[in-house]
Design a protein around this motif. Structure first.
Motif: not given
Length: 143
Positions: A14, A36, A38, A81, A120, A122, A124, A143
């Motif tokens: 990434s 990750q 965000d 991350c 991965t 994510n 948020k 995800s």
């Protein structure tokens, strides 16, 4: 003379910066899941906000805890991350002590041992409203 500046790792997949210390958390277990973080663009101006990220290898064993100031997102547009093995739990907390009352929101991620390598996830992060008027936060998981 030694270099006092720690080496900063980036994710090959990434191109995000890896929060320092978030690799090889459990001996013998590969880093197979990239989580990750965000942050909503509107929240990058918060002066006192931070993300508290914890990894629990078991329900009784907190393996690692890190604080990532929100201002770190303004200097690294690539983002941030962490890497974890396919086991355990990750806890992400959004904290902003500036408003009254302060913002504290938590989100658990349970990682199934059958999770395929390279997965991965994510997280948020979006703090509601203006920093001075915030009363709650929102974390969402994709995800």
């Amino acid at each position: 003379m030694t270099d006092a500046t720690p080496q900063q790792f980036k994710s090959a997949a990434s191109n995000r910066f890896v929060v320092p210390g978030w690799t090889n958390l459990v001996e013998g277990m590969p880093d197979s899941v990239e989580v990750q973080l965000d942050l909503d663009q509107a929240d990058t101006g918060r002066e006192h906000a931070s993300l508290l990220v914890e990894y629990w290898a078991t329900n009784a064993d907190m393996t690692l805890q890190s604080i990532l100031p929100v201002r770190a997102f303004t200097t690294t547009p690539e983002g941030w991350c962490v890497f974890v093995p396919a086991q355990g739990r990750v806890l992400v907390r959004a904290v902003d002590p500036q408003p009254t009352p302060p913002v504290l929101v938590s989100h658990w991620i349970n990682i199934d041992p059958a999770t395929p390598a390279g997965t991965t996830v994510n997280v948020k992060v979006n703090f509601p409203g203006e920093a001075a008027n915030s009363t709650s936060g929102k974390l969402s998981l994709n995800s």
